[in-house]
Design a protein around this motif. Sequence first.
Motif, PDB file in Angstrom:
ATOM      1  N   MET A 127      36.967  11.703 -58.948  1.00  0.00           N
ATOM      2  CA  MET A 127      36.687  12.901 -58.166  1.00  0.00           C
ATOM      3  C   MET A 127      37.479  12.814 -56.859  1.00  0.00           C
ATOM      4  SD  MET A 127      33.025  14.376 -57.186  1.00  0.00           S
ATOM      5  CE  MET A 127      32.937  15.981 -56.497  1.00  0.00           C
ATOM      6  N   PRO A 128      38.174  13.875 -56.513  1.00  0.00           N
ATOM      7  CA  PRO A 128      38.980  13.845 -55.284  1.00  0.00           C
ATOM      8  C   PRO A 128      38.134  14.084 -54.037  1.00  0.00           C
ATOM      9  CG  PRO A 128      39.360  15.892 -56.475  1.00  0.00           C
ATOM     10  CD  PRO A 128      38.443  15.059 -57.323  1.00  0.00           C
ATOM     11  N   SER A 129      38.653  13.594 -52.928  1.00  0.00           N
ATOM     12  CA  SER A 129      38.057  13.871 -51.625  1.00  0.00           C
ATOM     13  C   SER A 129      38.447  15.288 -51.213  1.00  0.00           C
ATOM     14  CB  SER A 129      38.576  12.865 -50.601  1.00  0.00           C
ATOM     15  OG  SER A 129      39.971  13.049 -50.410  1.00  0.00           O
ATOM     16  N   GLU A 130      37.961  15.698 -50.058  1.00  0.00           N
ATOM     17  CA  GLU A 130      38.400  16.973 -49.495  1.00  0.00           C
ATOM     18  C   GLU A 130      39.792  16.774 -48.897  1.00  0.00           C
ATOM     19  OE1 GLU A 130      36.925  20.061 -49.448  1.00  0.00           O
ATOM     20  OE2 GLU A 130      35.522  19.139 -50.864  1.00  0.00           O
ATOM     21  N   PRO A 131      40.694  17.746 -49.060  1.00  0.00           N
ATOM     22  CA  PRO A 131      42.014  17.625 -48.428  1.00  0.00           C
ATOM     23  C   PRO A 131      41.863  17.574 -46.912  1.00  0.00           C
ATOM     24  CG  PRO A 131      41.974  19.444 -50.009  1.00  0.00           C
ATOM     25  CD  PRO A 131      40.558  18.978 -49.831  1.00  0.00           C
ATOM     26  N   SER A 132      42.759  16.844 -46.271  1.00  0.00           N
ATOM     27  CA  SER A 132      42.758  16.791 -44.808  1.00  0.00           C
ATOM     28  C   SER A 132      44.195  16.672 -44.322  1.00  0.00           C
ATOM     29  CB  SER A 132      41.924  15.613 -44.301  1.00  0.00           C
ATOM     30  OG  SER A 132      42.480  14.391 -44.740  1.00  0.00           O
ATOM     31  N   ILE A 133      44.388  17.028 -43.074  1.00  0.00           N
ATOM     32  CA  ILE A 133      45.697  16.856 -42.441  1.00  0.00           C
ATOM     33  C   ILE A 133      45.578  15.665 -41.504  1.00  0.00           C
ATOM     34  CG2 ILE A 133      47.404  17.867 -40.895  1.00  0.00           C
ATOM     35  CD1 ILE A 133      46.657  20.599 -42.110  1.00  0.00           C
ATOM     36  N   VAL A 134      46.485  14.713 -41.686  1.00  0.00           N
ATOM     37  CA  VAL A 134      46.495  13.513 -40.856  1.00  0.00           C
ATOM     38  C   VAL A 134      47.843  13.412 -40.160  1.00  0.00           C
ATOM     39  CG1 VAL A 134      44.813  12.282 -42.277  1.00  0.00           C
ATOM     40  CG2 VAL A 134      47.237  12.034 -42.770  1.00  0.00           C
ATOM     41  N   HIS A 135      47.821  12.835 -38.975  1.00  0.00           N
ATOM     42  CA  HIS A 135      49.054  12.588 -38.226  1.00  0.00           C
ATOM     43  C   HIS A 135      49.381  11.118 -38.382  1.00  0.00           C
ATOM     44  CE1 HIS A 135      49.089  16.545 -36.306  1.00  0.00           C
ATOM     45  NE2 HIS A 135      47.780  16.445 -36.411  1.00  0.00           N
ATOM     46  N   ARG A 136      50.582  10.835 -38.864  1.00  0.00           N
ATOM     47  CA  ARG A 136      50.992   9.455 -39.096  1.00  0.00           C
ATOM     48  C   ARG A 136      52.197   9.124 -38.221  1.00  0.00           C
ATOM     49  NH1 ARG A 136      49.884   6.726 -44.080  1.00  0.00           N
ATOM     50  NH2 ARG A 136      52.040   6.004 -44.007  1.00  0.00           N
ATOM     51  N   PRO A 137      52.179   7.937 -37.603  1.00  0.00           N
ATOM     52  CA  PRO A 137      53.376   7.495 -36.884  1.00  0.00           C
ATOM     53  C   PRO A 137      54.423   7.031 -37.887  1.00  0.00           C
ATOM     54  CG  PRO A 137      51.717   5.769 -36.849  1.00  0.00           C
ATOM     55  CD  PRO A 137      51.088   6.963 -37.533  1.00  0.00           C
ATOM     56  N   GLU A 138      55.648   6.850 -37.428  1.00  0.00           N
ATOM     57  CA  GLU A 138      56.645   6.299 -38.346  1.00  0.00           C
ATOM     58  C   GLU A 138      56.208   4.892 -38.730  1.00  0.00           C
ATOM     59  OE1 GLU A 138      60.301   4.401 -35.743  1.00  0.00           O
ATOM     60  OE2 GLU A 138      60.516   6.424 -36.494  1.00  0.00           O
ATOM     61  N   GLN A 139      56.599   4.493 -39.939  1.00  0.00           N
ATOM     62  CA  GLN A 139      56.153   3.212 -40.473  1.00  0.00           C
ATOM     63  C   GLN A 139      57.309   2.514 -41.177  1.00  0.00           C
ATOM     64  OE1 GLN A 139      52.820   1.580 -40.683  1.00  0.00           O
ATOM     65  NE2 GLN A 139      54.417   0.056 -41.052  1.00  0.00           N
ATOM     66  N   HIS A 140      57.645   1.305 -40.737  1.00  0.00           N
ATOM     67  CA  HIS A 140      58.661   0.504 -41.419  1.00  0.00           C
ATOM     68  C   HIS A 140      58.102   0.025 -42.758  1.00  0.00           C
ATOM     69  CE1 HIS A 140      61.495   0.248 -38.082  1.00  0.00           C
ATOM     70  NE2 HIS A 140      60.424   0.224 -37.299  1.00  0.00           N
ATOM     71  N   TYR A 141      58.986  -0.135 -43.714  1.00  0.00           N
ATOM     72  CA  TYR A 141      58.565  -0.651 -45.016  1.00  0.00           C
ATOM     73  C   TYR A 141      59.730  -1.348 -45.701  1.00  0.00           C
ATOM     74  CZ  TYR A 141      60.908   3.214 -47.492  1.00  0.00           C
ATOM     75  OH  TYR A 141      61.839   4.087 -48.004  1.00  0.00           O
ATOM     76  N   VAL A 142      59.396  -2.145 -46.702  1.00  0.00           N
ATOM     77  CA  VAL A 142      60.391  -2.697 -47.614  1.00  0.00           C
ATOM     78  C   VAL A 142      60.120  -2.074 -48.968  1.00  0.00           C
ATOM     79  CG1 VAL A 142      60.790  -4.850 -46.364  1.00  0.00           C
ATOM     80  CG2 VAL A 142      58.996  -4.759 -48.108  1.00  0.00           C
ATOM     81  N   GLY A 143      61.190  -1.853 -49.730  1.00  0.00           N
ATOM     82  CA  GLY A 143      61.014  -1.184 -51.003  1.00  0.00           C
ATOM     83  C   GLY A 143      62.057  -1.554 -52.032  1.00  0.00           C
ATOM     84  N   ILE A 144      61.747  -1.174 -53.247  1.00  0.00           N
ATOM     85  CA  ILE A 144      62.654  -1.310 -54.380  1.00  0.00           C
ATOM     86  C   ILE A 144      62.763   0.061 -55.022  1.00  0.00           C
ATOM     87  CG2 ILE A 144      63.049  -2.383 -56.623  1.00  0.00           C
ATOM     88  CD1 ILE A 144      61.330  -4.754 -55.650  1.00  0.00           C
ATOM     89  N   SER A 145      63.991   0.568 -55.148  1.00  0.00           N
ATOM     90  CA  SER A 145      64.218   1.890 -55.726  1.00  0.00           C
ATOM     91  C   SER A 145      64.362   1.810 -57.238  1.00  0.00           C
ATOM     92  CB  SER A 145      65.483   2.513 -55.135  1.00  0.00           C
ATOM     93  OG  SER A 145      65.318   2.716 -53.754  1.00  0.00           O
ATOM     94  N   GLU A 146      63.894   2.850 -57.901  1.00  0.00           N
ATOM     95  CA  GLU A 146      63.984   2.958 -59.356  1.00  0.00           C
ATOM     96  C   GLU A 146      64.282   4.405 -59.732  1.00  0.00           C
ATOM     97  OE1 GLU A 146      63.614   0.564 -61.658  1.00  0.00           O
ATOM     98  OE2 GLU A 146      62.778  -1.045 -60.434  1.00  0.00           O
ATOM     99  N   THR A 147      65.015   4.603 -60.801  1.00  0.00           N
ATOM    100  CA  THR A 147      65.154   5.907 -61.429  1.00  0.00           C
ATOM    101  C   THR A 147      64.443   5.794 -62.767  1.00  0.00           C
ATOM    102  OG1 THR A 147      67.256   6.340 -60.327  1.00  0.00           O
ATOM    103  CG2 THR A 147      66.764   7.651 -62.289  1.00  0.00           C
ATOM    104  N   ILE A 148      63.425   6.636 -62.955  1.00  0.00           N
ATOM    105  CA  ILE A 148      62.548   6.515 -64.112  1.00  0.00           C
ATOM    106  C   ILE A 148      62.306   7.896 -64.717  1.00  0.00           C
ATOM    107  CG2 ILE A 148      61.390   4.458 -63.231  1.00  0.00           C
ATOM    108  CD1 ILE A 148      59.101   6.399 -62.337  1.00  0.00           C
TER     109      ILE A 148
END
Length: 165
Positions: A1-22
């Motif tokens: 069951m989903p929560s109620e939609p909300s609008i959130v303000h997010r700061p920029e966030q550094h991340y590490v990632g691996i890209s894929e084409t799927i």
Amino acid sequence: MPSEPSIVHRPEQHYVGISETITMETFDVVADRIPHLFAWLDARGLTAVGAPFIKLNVIDMERELQVEAGVPIAAATAPDREVHCGVLPAGRYLALTSTGSPDQHIAAIAGLFDWAQGQGLTFDKSDTDAGSVWGCRLQVLMTDPSQEPDVAKHEIENLFLLATD
């Protein structure tokens, strides 16, 4: 069951990632890359500062999806051949958390899209010949699949960057 939609303000966030084409049929491959990201961080003495995510960059449901498995980190770090570094953009995001099977998550997102349209909200995305290009669309994996094998109990927070006015 989903929560109620909300609008959130997010700061920029550094991340590490691996890209894929799927394709949609091979979507699970992306989540399989997350343990590799944690091992990569651990080998460098780095720590994740939040839950892992799947970032959907370009979506063509009939053909391909360009996605990334990612883990948030505190600050930029040096990439290598295995892992790249990026920054999730700051801004207003539409958020919805859902629990259940993949089909239940897809249904929750479809309902969210209808809700957003009814609210006059627009996403930071553009449609191209390659598919829908998203400014930032995340599926944050709140449940660790290695700890909870029952997919009906998996919780995902969906975040969609909203277009600026």
